[in-house]
Structures are given as C-alpha cells and as structure tokens.
Design a protein around this motif. Structure first.
Motif, mmCIF file in Angstrom:
data_model
loop_
_atom_site.group_PDB
_atom_site.id
_atom_site.type_symbol
_atom_site.label_atom_id
_atom_site.label_comp_id
_atom_site.label_asym_id
_atom_site.label_seq_id
_atom_site.Cartn_x
_atom_site.Cartn_y
_atom_site.Cartn_z
ATOM 1 N N UNK A 8 0.980 -1.399 0.447
ATOM 2 C CA UNK A 8 -0.142 0.624 -0.019
ATOM 3 C C UNK A 8 1.173 1.667 0.366
ATOM 4 N N UNK A 9 2.071 1.287 0.930
ATOM 5 C CA UNK A 9 2.383 2.547 1.500
ATOM 6 C C UNK A 9 3.582 2.379 0.402
ATOM 7 N N UNK A 10 3.606 1.641 -1.051
ATOM 8 C CA UNK A 10 5.019 1.290 -1.595
ATOM 9 C C UNK A 10 6.026 0.710 -0.969
ATOM 10 N N UNK A 11 6.996 0.173 -1.880
ATOM 11 C CA UNK A 11 8.249 -0.445 -1.342
ATOM 12 C C UNK A 11 7.932 -1.867 -0.765
ATOM 13 N N UNK A 98 -5.350 -4.817 13.585
ATOM 14 C CA UNK A 98 -5.373 -6.679 13.522
ATOM 15 C C UNK A 98 -4.190 -7.291 13.423
ATOM 16 N N UNK A 99 -3.821 -8.701 14.155
ATOM 17 C CA UNK A 99 -2.536 -9.438 13.953
ATOM 18 C C UNK A 99 -2.735 -10.632 13.135
ATOM 19 N N UNK A 100 -3.882 -10.517 12.914
ATOM 20 C CA UNK A 100 -4.043 -11.460 10.713
ATOM 21 C C UNK A 100 -3.893 -11.263 9.521
ATOM 22 N N UNK A 101 -3.742 -11.868 9.121
ATOM 23 C CA UNK A 101 -3.843 -11.784 7.358
ATOM 24 C C UNK A 101 -4.865 -12.274 7.323
ATOM 25 N N UNK A 128 3.837 -1.282 10.749
ATOM 26 C CA UNK A 128 2.733 -0.630 10.921
ATOM 27 C C UNK A 128 1.567 -0.196 9.916
ATOM 28 N N UNK A 129 3.022 -0.455 8.368
ATOM 29 C CA UNK A 129 2.112 -0.350 7.158
ATOM 30 C C UNK A 129 1.524 -2.327 6.904
ATOM 31 N N UNK A 130 0.942 -1.899 5.905
ATOM 32 C CA UNK A 130 -0.566 -2.928 5.643
ATOM 33 C C UNK A 130 0.354 -3.262 4.276
ATOM 34 N N UNK A 131 1.125 -4.252 3.630
ATOM 35 C CA UNK A 131 1.458 -5.025 2.503
ATOM 36 C C UNK A 131 0.642 -5.924 1.735
ATOM 37 N N UNK A 132 1.359 -6.252 0.568
ATOM 38 C CA UNK A 132 0.032 -7.493 0.526
ATOM 39 C C UNK A 132 1.330 -7.660 -1.214
ATOM 40 N N UNK A 133 0.855 -9.263 -1.192
ATOM 41 C CA UNK A 133 2.183 -9.469 -2.824
ATOM 42 C C UNK A 133 1.466 -10.634 -3.169
ATOM 43 N N UNK A 134 1.585 -11.231 -3.876
ATOM 44 C CA UNK A 134 1.179 -12.583 -4.929
ATOM 45 C C UNK A 134 2.276 -13.852 -4.037
ATOM 46 N N UNK A 135 1.253 -14.451 -4.137
ATOM 47 C CA UNK A 135 2.560 -15.940 -3.488
ATOM 48 C C UNK A 135 1.573 -17.268 -3.588
#
Ligand SMILES: *[C@@H]1O[C@H](CO)[C@@H](O)[C@H](O)[C@H]1NC(C)=O
Ligand SMILES: *[C@@H]1O[C@H](CO)[C@@H](O)[C@H](O)[C@H]1NC(C)=O
Length: 220
Positions: A8-11, A98-101, A128-135
């Motif tokens: 979300x916040x780049x990187x 929340x701590x989950x995914x 603290x950033x929300x991350x998202x990616x394919x797996x």
C-alpha cells in the motif's frame, strides 16, 4: 506484464520468510456456484452494499460481486472477456491493527483445495504498514513468501491492500487468467489470526477455515 509484488505504502514486501510457519489445510471438496444466505450470526454486509475507496483514494467500482459462503468474505470483480483478465477486490474481516492476515486466490489446477492456488495475501507488517503481494501455495506448508517473477502460473498485477470500515481488509489484484480454461475457476480464500516475523502463520484447520473454497464463473 510480469508478476509484481506491491504494498500500500510503496516498497516491497519482506521476503525473509522462514519455513517455520506453515499453513496446513485439509483437502475439502465443495463446489457451490450459488451462495444462499445461511446463518444470521456474524453475517457480513452483503457485497452489493460495499464500496471501495481504492488505494489511490479514488472510488473503485466493480461490475459484479459474490458473497462468499464462509468467513464473512466477499469478492468484487470486473471480468474482461476480450483480454481474459479479471480485476478483483477481496474483502474479509480483519480489523485495523489486527495481528492477522487475509488471502484469496484461484486454483487453476481444477482441484478444489489449497494446493496449487495462486494467491494474494495481505497483512499488517511489523512496521505498521499494510503489505500485499502474490504468493504460490505449492503445498500444505507453503512458505508464504512473495512470489518471484515466473513463479506464478499467470501474471498478477496491481496488488495492493487497504482497510475498510475499520474492521475489514481489502486486497486488490488484476489477474491475467490462464488461456484455454474459460472463465470458471475454483477460488479459495482464507484468514489467519497471526503473523510472526512478517510471515503469515498457520490458520485454523477446522470449521469454515477448511471449507472456504467454491467455484466462481467470472463471466456469469
Ligand atoms: C514496512 O515493511 C514492509 C515489509 O514488511 C516494507 O515493504 C515497507 O517498505 C516498510 N514500510 C516502511 C514505512 O518502512
Ligand atoms: C470496472 O468496470 C467498470 C465499468 O463496467 C468501471 O467503471 C470500473 O472503473 C471498473 N473497476 C475497476 C476496478 O477496474
């Protein structure tokens, strides 16, 4: 376009995935193409009432949506037959902070379970950033590491995530569906309660968490 991880916040997402946090999921065979309302308890709002701000702040809209039959999840999608692509927004309960995914994907193998699923996953990183990616869920104990270009069975782009209404997580992605398989696929989704060292940890292996798979026809 090659598969690309995004946040979300780049990187880019950390790929320091250790193999210690396995996902285990029993094989289940569920083939529902309609999703009748079931119990009233803990029922999420119907998908048709949901809107999306989009990670760029712009309003996102989708032509179709489905109330997925488990875990209070919904899938919103735009299918483009001419290019055989589908843009999706998967939404599932997982409160802000929340701590989950949460994760969603399709299994192009035609099997109904988890193994072989090409997924997108989202969670709050330790910074603290929300991350998202394919797996790629290549076994019942996948690494959950970000897919390297070439790992995926089909290109996935535009992966991003955000919170919605303070209590749900949304993952966006655009999938170039595998050629010659039509528009009907097994989709599999999941939520887990813990992320350890920035790797999604095992989800519950009972109840709705092992029944969260269904057939979806993106052109319907
Ligand atoms: C937070 O960590 C993620 C990896 O988990 C990284 O991609 C991102 O750039 C980091 N964000 C900040 C603001 O440091
Ligand atoms: C979905 O398609 C509609 C047109 O049918 C378009 O207005 C909208 O922007 C599309 N949404 C996404 C996320 O591509």
């Amino acid at each position: 376009m090659a598969a690309a991880a995004a946040t979300v916040r780049r990187g880019s997402a950390s790929s320091s995935a250790s193999v210690s946090h396995a996902i285990v999921l029993a094989v289940v065979v569920v083939a529902c193409s309609s999703f009748p309302p079931t119990s009233t308890a803990a029922k999420a709002a119907p998908c048709s009432s949901q809107t999306f701000s989009g990670t760029g702040g712009e309003q996102q809209s989708y032509a179709s949506c489905a109330d997925l039959p488990r875990l209070g999840a919904t899938l919103h999608y735009n299918y483009t037959a001419a290019t055989n692509t589908v843009a999706v927004a998967f939404r599932a309960p997982q409160g802000k902070g929340a701590d989950g995914w949460v994760a969603w994907g399709i299994n192009p193998s035609g099997r109904s379970g988890m193994v072989g699923t090409q997924a997108v996953v989202a969670f709050q990183s330790s910074n603290g950033s929300l991350v998202a990616y394919p797996t790629v869920l290549d076994s019942y104990a996948p690494s959950m590491a970000p897919a390297a270009p070439g790992d995926l069975a089909f290109p996935v782009s535009g992966v991003a995530a955000e919170y919605a209404d303070g209590k749900e997580m949304v993952v966006y992605a655009t999938l170039a569906l595998p050629a010659g398989k039509g528009s009907k696929f097994t989709n599999v989704w999941q939520q887990g309660a813990a992320v350890v060292n920035d790797v999604p940890a095992v989800h519950p292996t009972t109840g709705d968490n092992i029944l969260s798979t269904a057939t979806i026809d993106f052109s319907a």
